[in-house]
Enzyme design. Structure first.
Site, PDB file in Angstrom:
ATOM      1  N   SER A   1      12.559  14.984  -8.201  1.00 48.01           N
ATOM      2  CA  SER A   1      12.538  14.001  -7.100  1.00 48.01           C
ATOM      3  C   SER A   1      12.866  14.592  -5.736  1.00 48.01           C
ATOM      4  O   SER A   1      12.702  13.912  -4.713  1.00 48.01           O
ATOM      5  CB  SER A   1      13.512  12.862  -7.384  1.00 48.01           C
ATOM      6  OG  SER A   1      13.046  12.091  -8.464  1.00 48.01           O
TER       7      SER A   1
ATOM      8  N   LYS B   1      10.212  14.299  -3.319  1.00 51.02           N
ATOM      9  CA  LYS B   1       9.939  13.055  -2.595  1.00 51.02           C
ATOM     10  C   LYS B   1      10.213  13.220  -1.097  1.00 51.02           C
ATOM     11  O   LYS B   1       9.618  12.529  -0.271  1.00 51.02           O
ATOM     12  CB  LYS B   1      10.777  11.912  -3.173  1.00 51.02           C
ATOM     13  CG  LYS B   1      10.360  11.508  -4.598  1.00 51.02           C
ATOM     14  CD  LYS B   1      11.260  10.399  -5.148  1.00 51.02           C
ATOM     15  CE  LYS B   1      10.716   9.744  -6.401  1.00 51.02           C
ATOM     16  NZ  LYS B   1      10.802  10.562  -7.618  1.00 51.02           N
TER      17      LYS B   1
ATOM     18  N   TYR C   1       1.416  13.139  -8.071  1.00 58.11           N
ATOM     19  CA  TYR C   1       2.855  12.852  -8.065  1.00 58.11           C
ATOM     20  C   TYR C   1       3.605  13.745  -9.056  1.00 58.11           C
ATOM     21  O   TYR C   1       4.632  14.345  -8.732  1.00 58.11           O
ATOM     22  CB  TYR C   1       3.052  11.368  -8.396  1.00 58.11           C
ATOM     23  CG  TYR C   1       4.471  10.943  -8.636  1.00 58.11           C
ATOM     24  CD1 TYR C   1       5.351  10.727  -7.580  1.00 58.11           C
ATOM     25  CD2 TYR C   1       4.945  10.743  -9.937  1.00 58.11           C
ATOM     26  CE1 TYR C   1       6.660  10.327  -7.803  1.00 58.11           C
ATOM     27  CE2 TYR C   1       6.253  10.341 -10.163  1.00 58.11           C
ATOM     28  CZ  TYR C   1       7.106  10.137  -9.104  1.00 58.11           C
ATOM     29  OH  TYR C   1       8.404   9.749  -9.342  1.00 58.11           O
TER      30      TYR C   1
ATOM     31  N   TYR D   1      19.745   8.125  -5.850  1.00 55.54           N
ATOM     32  CA  TYR D   1      19.578   7.023  -6.802  1.00 55.54           C
ATOM     33  C   TYR D   1      20.618   5.936  -6.553  1.00 55.54           C
ATOM     34  O   TYR D   1      20.914   5.635  -5.406  1.00 55.54           O
ATOM     35  CB  TYR D   1      19.677   7.549  -8.242  1.00 55.54           C
ATOM     36  CG  TYR D   1      18.710   8.656  -8.546  1.00 55.54           C
ATOM     37  CD1 TYR D   1      17.336   8.428  -8.595  1.00 55.54           C
ATOM     38  CD2 TYR D   1      19.167   9.941  -8.782  1.00 55.54           C
ATOM     39  CE1 TYR D   1      16.442   9.449  -8.865  1.00 55.54           C
ATOM     40  CE2 TYR D   1      18.278  10.977  -9.059  1.00 55.54           C
ATOM     41  CZ  TYR D   1      16.918  10.723  -9.094  1.00 55.54           C
ATOM     42  OH  TYR D   1      16.044  11.745  -9.356  1.00 55.54           O
TER      43      TYR D   1
ATOM     44  N   VAL E   1      16.131  15.031 -11.224  1.00 55.26           N
ATOM     45  CA  VAL E   1      16.666  15.055 -12.588  1.00 55.26           C
ATOM     46  C   VAL E   1      16.631  16.438 -13.226  1.00 55.26           C
ATOM     47  O   VAL E   1      17.167  16.644 -14.310  1.00 55.26           O
ATOM     48  CB  VAL E   1      15.942  14.073 -13.553  1.00 55.26           C
ATOM     49  CG1 VAL E   1      16.242  12.639 -13.178  1.00 55.26           C
ATOM     50  CG2 VAL E   1      14.466  14.351 -13.612  1.00 55.26           C
TER      51      VAL E   1
END
Lengths: 315, 315, 315, 315
Positions: C73, C76, C199, C251, C269
């Site tokens: 992530s 992102k 993605y 998160y 993660v």
């Protein structure tokens, strides 16, 4: 579904009821007695009773049908019925819905999303609105309910269990939250504490299966009592209350109950269930231990067994 | 509730149905025709039909009872019924529940909170699971359904409306989301696109009230067809499907519908409703404009009127 | 908060970093390595690395700072940054929000309630929208990202881990549900499978702490790289991305992380965390085992320890 | 981000503040004054003030900086700060979280799903828990708060606005619901009415921008007051409170505020906002009309403008 073992309604008998009580009794060992207040937790789990009344005046019973227990949420049918006699339809249904809540998670979520209007009169929020309605119109709502129940059950010593009522009131934080949330949306008019006291008194009514079957005969008899044929509610209203019990009377187990038993019914955490075959009979069963939905486990099984033997549900 | 104007089931007639169709027809101007796909949006709103079949082989009809329309979610009763013939009970009910969804807000919320297990077979998620089950056991699930429906309706030219099916598929993003969410929880086994195609074909079945009343007679007749008395499903299963329609057949208007009409029923956004009085009759009504719950507005009124005239609901 | 053990930014050294890595290393035994795909589950948990780069061109490192891992992530932030260079602000922020999601329960609930508009670009739904935006404007979004990352990290052999990308894609049912749900609300324009492939490729980028610290220096340097001072994004945008990482980068542990560490940061993660002290330094830490919020447990502790030694957070 | 128009912190002046107040004043016409109680609804919307204090003892101000207004939720920072001095960390954070709530829909949903533990001390539920904590340890929590605020602001006539407090209390049904729900989960120990009274008194504190900037200087000064350098809270706690304001201080607009302004801040529906640049300054702005998130519209714009002129946020 009439089978070789099946009997007609006209063949109902105490013996038949004794027979199915015997068959179901082992199930009283399963399930879990409500334990959020001591007065409920202390009840012996191995009790099981059934009583049936028919519009022609016959009554049958078996097992622990004469033992009184806390009717709890079964009283919600009574408060709705009384409200129906005091208000115009529109006055009631603008404040409470008629749809199943369908919530495994708790009702404050839905109540908030739906602007303080409870889904139906048989969830706590909805019953609190009924009590709020009664509070606005009756000078002594507790006394009035006692009179009604005593008349319907034909028993003058029916009473509130004040230990239960007190105990419930002391564990009522969630119900207070519900009432205050409705008040914040303008859907609760009277003093929260006062209405909650009435609500918990109604829940604490101590009645036996016999008395319950007699009390709720009006729902099987087009709104009328058997004895004097006086109307409790109109035929149309009786039909409507039955419809509501069908879709919303058994907490989040209404679908499963309709599937297995197929009767309009209302349960309470005291282990009682009142069910109706419109035109034919009112039924009350009781066994304290509950299934995962909060309905009497052995009581439900008893009704299912009855359905099989009678070859008769409403479907 | 028998009143002076009421008739017995044995007195059912086309004339009676014509009469109530006339009374209700003005209501076809109210409500709103489904418009999410052109094939539905283009249907004339002022149509209204009814057909009734009884277990003894009589059929009655009035209004636009011979006009075919898109049965949409009524097909969910058929896919459940077929699944019941292919699987053991446990195989079905571990993958879908039996409880009303009770959701004014949309079903993905509940589906996620409940770990991908749909509340019942009559919401989209549940019907998709039924189609997934059929996909796993049938080599040609679309052809098989056609055969079943043609046999039950006794009409060999019943078919899918491929324009509708295609159009639905192109507007299926939400259903794809539902299917993928269930797949993420392990509750969807076949290819999402393939199952959705079958699902939309079922929804696109074009049938008339006459054909629907005939098709669903098995639910009023202990699971058996009238003509040859062959079993579609067992008596117990018929009872169970009726129970499920009672609690979950009318979207988030099941409670209100039970209250007003008091029959197990299943509606579709095409404006059709199939209803059942177990033992007595199957009924199909149709009028395209929908109420706020997505059920046919005039169709519901027609059923309510029928209830009044027959003095007969299941409550 | 400067204490006797504290050092100035100018006193940063490999030795200092080695010291805190030693202190924190025992914590690598705690937490839980992500195991939803084998490629992540197989990583040794006892690895711990840190790298720091400063705008004046110095870089420091300790522990396993040269080992590549799956950035997940963290990518992102890259897809948001690239989107910021391709679109006007309004085009981006009408399709994704800037608020923390605050959801212990999963994001489909919120996504549905908020009509398919993700809360921010750092939750899966938001990152999928970013990838959808890139898909619409770039002919080869995967190749383009590689070029950008290789330039920023100054390493030409950085690449996607195709085993990870493939494996993620095969476990992507929930992301597919998210994408389809957004499509149903009109907030997803390209082919779902195609965008998901991009993605997952971004997520599978294999990079070391060293490379990450170098790559993300632009966020500590007003949007500019150190070497050639070319702008990745504007100073204002750098400030905004940092703000977004502060409120939504960790998160559902963003608040706790701000409380303990007090730096804008984004975790993955794979056990990596990139953090920034605007004007002073970019930091990358890595340790595979995660805490209950899904953030690297030892990595967070390492950053907290660094904060203490530097006497420096942004608060 | 230093631009040609930008000034250094050392160049702060009343003139600079007057300048940006003039630029922003037209925006006071936009937004909407809180109107849920008359005492707030009656405030003139066209007021706008700012005050800044620095750790070296300088203070600046412009516009309506001397006018007192209802500080409302800004008081939540004070009750948290007082709680931090009375309890061990663990005692506080086991009863309230540190995460943003991320709820456009209302907090009872989340509070129920998370078992009565509020997400953070700055939402109503969390602030009620803080007041419940104070109630348990202080004999006169209202008097104590007055003493603290008067000392920090160096103004002995700061007081509660009893009309506001009373009015809030009379509109407190939703807060009562929140408190009772927490009580049902065991996360509320004292009498609901009593704690709510304290809570509403805190909200009703009437203070000016000048007084607020002075009061909250401790958050910019490592927990210490400027004048006598006595500690309100520890440096670590000051850092933590700032972190919490960053992620949760601006209702559901925290992300947007961080994006635009980039400072830890806390707003109130009276139109006040307190913000901090750690080490540099405390800032209070006020303008009554609110944006859609409930934060002062012109106040936010004023802080954004200040950020631009100073070339200074925390990012």
């Amino acid at each position: 579904m009439r089978t070789s073992r099946s009997v007609k309604v006209s063949e109902l008998s105490n013996a038949l009821l004794e027979e199915i009580v015997s068959e179901v009794r082992p199930l009283t060992q399963q399930g879990k007695v409500a334990d959020y207040i001591p007065a409920l937790a202390d009840v012996d789990a191995d009790q099981l009773g059934i009583a049936i009344c028919t519009p022609d005046g016959r009554c049958f019973q078996a097992g622990d049908a004469a033992t009184r227990f806390s009717i709890q949420s079964i009283s919600k049918v009574l408060s709705l019925s009384v409200a129906l006699t005091l208000y115009e339809d529109g006055e009631i249904w603008q404040r409470v819905g008629k749809e199943p809540s369908g919530q495994a998670f708790n009702s404050l979520v839905q109540l908030e999303l739906e602007q303080g209007k409870p889904r139906n009169p048989f969830i706590n929020a909805g019953a609190l609105v009924m009590c709020d309605l009664l509070e606005s119109r009756l000078t002594a709502p507790r006394q009035r309910m006692l009179e009604i129940v005593r008349r319907l059950a034909q028993q003058n010593d029916i009473n509130y269990d004040r230990v239960v009522a007190r105990s419930e009131y002391e564990h009522s934080a969630r119900n207070a939250a519900i009432a205050w949330l409705m008040k914040s949306f303008g859907n609760f008019h009277n003093d929260v504490s006062k209405v909650m006291e009435t609500y918990f008194h109604y829940c604490s009514l101590a009645m036996s299966c016999e008395e319950l079957a007699r009390t709720f005969l009006y729902l099987a008899n087009q709104g009328r009592t058997q004895d004097d044929e006086s109307a409790v509610i109109s035929p149309r209203q009786a039909r409507q209350v039955n419809a509501l019990m069908m879709t919303s009377g058994m907490y989040d187990g209404a679908g499963e109950f309709a599937w297995r038993v197929g009767m309009p019914a209302k349960s309470g955490v005291g282990g009682g269930i009142v069910a109706v075959i419109p035109g034919d009979m009112s039924i009350a069963v009781w066994s304290p231990a509950l299934d995962h939905s909060g309905n009497s486990l052995a009581g439900t099984a008893l009704l299912e067994k009855l359905t099989e033997r009678l070859g008769r549900s409403i479907f």
